[in-house]
Design a protein around this motif. Structure first.
Motif, mmCIF file in Angstrom:
data_model
loop_
_atom_site.group_PDB
_atom_site.id
_atom_site.type_symbol
_atom_site.label_atom_id
_atom_site.label_comp_id
_atom_site.label_asym_id
_atom_site.label_seq_id
_atom_site.Cartn_x
_atom_site.Cartn_y
_atom_site.Cartn_z
ATOM 1 N N GLN A 210 69.566 30.719 17.418
ATOM 2 C CA GLN A 210 70.314 31.456 18.439
ATOM 3 C C GLN A 210 71.494 30.646 18.942
ATOM 4 O O GLN A 210 72.593 31.177 19.135
ATOM 5 C CB GLN A 210 69.378 31.824 19.604
ATOM 6 C CG GLN A 210 68.350 32.879 19.244
ATOM 7 C CD GLN A 210 67.288 33.049 20.312
ATOM 8 O OE1 GLN A 210 66.956 32.109 21.044
ATOM 9 N NE2 GLN A 210 66.717 34.245 20.399
ATOM 10 N N ALA A 213 74.108 30.699 16.116
ATOM 11 C CA ALA A 213 74.682 32.029 15.889
ATOM 12 C C ALA A 213 75.606 32.478 17.015
ATOM 13 O O ALA A 213 76.476 33.323 16.800
ATOM 14 C CB ALA A 213 73.567 33.056 15.694
ATOM 15 N N HIS A 217 79.668 32.842 13.623
ATOM 16 C CA HIS A 217 79.456 34.245 13.290
ATOM 17 C C HIS A 217 79.509 34.455 11.772
ATOM 18 O O HIS A 217 79.995 33.614 11.027
ATOM 19 C CB HIS A 217 80.508 35.106 13.989
ATOM 20 C CG HIS A 217 80.591 34.866 15.466
ATOM 21 N ND1 HIS A 217 79.543 35.130 16.319
ATOM 22 C CD2 HIS A 217 81.583 34.341 16.241
ATOM 23 C CE1 HIS A 217 79.892 34.810 17.560
ATOM 24 N NE2 HIS A 217 81.118 34.321 17.539
ATOM 25 N N LYS A 220 75.022 33.211 7.260
ATOM 26 C CA LYS A 220 74.491 31.859 7.400
ATOM 27 C C LYS A 220 73.248 31.696 6.533
ATOM 28 O O LYS A 220 72.527 32.658 6.274
ATOM 29 C CB LYS A 220 74.123 31.564 8.869
ATOM 30 C CG LYS A 220 75.322 31.463 9.798
ATOM 31 C CD LYS A 220 74.910 31.288 11.248
ATOM 32 C CE LYS A 220 74.395 32.593 11.852
ATOM 33 N NZ LYS A 220 75.432 33.632 11.968
ATOM 34 N N LEU A 242 70.353 37.425 13.529
ATOM 35 C CA LEU A 242 71.329 36.407 13.924
ATOM 36 C C LEU A 242 72.329 36.106 12.815
ATOM 37 O O LEU A 242 73.196 35.241 12.986
ATOM 38 C CB LEU A 242 70.601 35.113 14.323
ATOM 39 C CG LEU A 242 69.607 35.215 15.480
ATOM 40 C CD1 LEU A 242 68.878 33.891 15.658
ATOM 41 C CD2 LEU A 242 70.327 35.620 16.766
ATOM 42 N N GLY A 243 72.199 36.798 11.687
ATOM 43 C CA GLY A 243 73.129 36.588 10.587
ATOM 44 C C GLY A 243 72.648 35.642 9.508
ATOM 45 O O GLY A 243 73.413 35.273 8.614
#
Length: 299
Positions: A210, A213, A217, A220, A242-243
């Protein structure tokens, strides 16, 4: 002949990719037959496979290229390679080396800011001997090269990838050397250069992801998920939000060693191969076993 899907296509599909670390053509084929749709070539696992010892940076560029070629010729799913520091100090050398890696068939690679003084298992010694002086604690430059030097390598690697579907994953270990803030900043700067994906070493729990992220952005990589006390340290669904759409894990090394020790501990005392021949590999039928053991591949 089957058309191979690229890692770029997989990542851009929005699917979260859960990839095992492999180390040779056989482990890669086993992963493909198991149902995985992407592979991670682990530098540490290569060290175990080729040197029979922990990763102490003995591997060479030519050895990595040879393993990549062997694996990509054996499977129809994309392979992401651990390319360590690019096997060169100069961005020009890194550019040339990445070109070789792409020609060998790699669908992507990680390029890190580590120095040539690497080999993560060495930290186990200092964990076991707390009174010993770990030089990386007093001299962080032994762990990470400068921000500027790493970004120059990333820029060169991205140039080498132009016109291809190969993915450069900018990988930083700055958290262990200079703290998480520096690591996050490096990830941000790599994205600004055009790196499509970043990886930050030192993240284990959801809170770590978190924090990263919130500023880093886009796509990942979550390196090597683990479990603690029999429970996952993170849930994949949580970090996907979170990507983190590329997640790796180390399990094949243990499974291979288990099988070898298991069969050896039965066959050696018996002085025959009855146990290993009759072993059902976890309850598989004879036909299922034949299909796996044959390594037969459709073209």
């Amino acid at each position: 002949m089957k058309k191979k899907i690229t890692a770029k296509e997989l990542f851009e599909s929005g699917e979260q990719i859960f990839a095992p670390c492999v180390y040779d053509a056989m482990s890669a084929r086993a992963a493909e037959l198991s149902g995985y749709n992407c592979l991670m070539l682990s530098g540490g696992a290569i060290a175990y496979s080729m040197d029979g010892q922990p990763d102490m940076a003995f591997g060479t560029l030519d050895e990595v290229i040879a393993v990549v070629e062997a694996i990509t010729n054996a499977v129809d799913i994309p392979l992401i390679a651990d390319f360590d520091d690019g096997y060169g100090e100069s961005p020009a050398v890194v550019y040339r080396n990445v070109k070789r890696l792409i020609r060998a068939g790699a669908a992507g690679f990680t390029l890190e800011d580590a120095t040539g003084i690497r080999g993560f298992e060495r930290h186990e010694y200092f964990d076991a001997n707390p009174d010993a002086v770990d030089p990386s604690k007093e001299h962080p430059e032994t762990v990470c090269i400068s921000r500027e030097a790493w970004l120059a390598k990333i820029k060169a690697a991205l140039a080498a990838c132009e016109g291809t579907a190969c993915i450069c994953i900018a990988r930083t270990h700055a958290a262990s050397a200079y703290g998480m803030e520096e690591a996050i900043t490096r990830c941000e700067l790599a994205k600004e250069l055009g790196a499509p994906m970043t990886m930050c070493g030192g993240i284990t729990f959801l809170e770590d992801g978190q924090r990263l992220a919130a500023r880093d952005h886009g796509m990942k990589m979550w390196p090597d998920v683990i479990c603690i006390d029999g429970k996952p340290a993170v849930e994949l669904a949580d970090i996907k939000e979170l990507g983190f759409n590329f997640v790796t894990m180390h399990v094949f090394e243990k499974s291979a060693l288990y099988g070898i020790f298991k069969y050896g501990n039965h066959d050696i005392p018996a002085q025959n191969v009855v146990f290993s021949t009759k072993h059902a590999m976890g309850g598989l039928s004879e036909e299922e076993q034949k299909k796996i053991l044959s390594m037969r591949r459709e073209f």
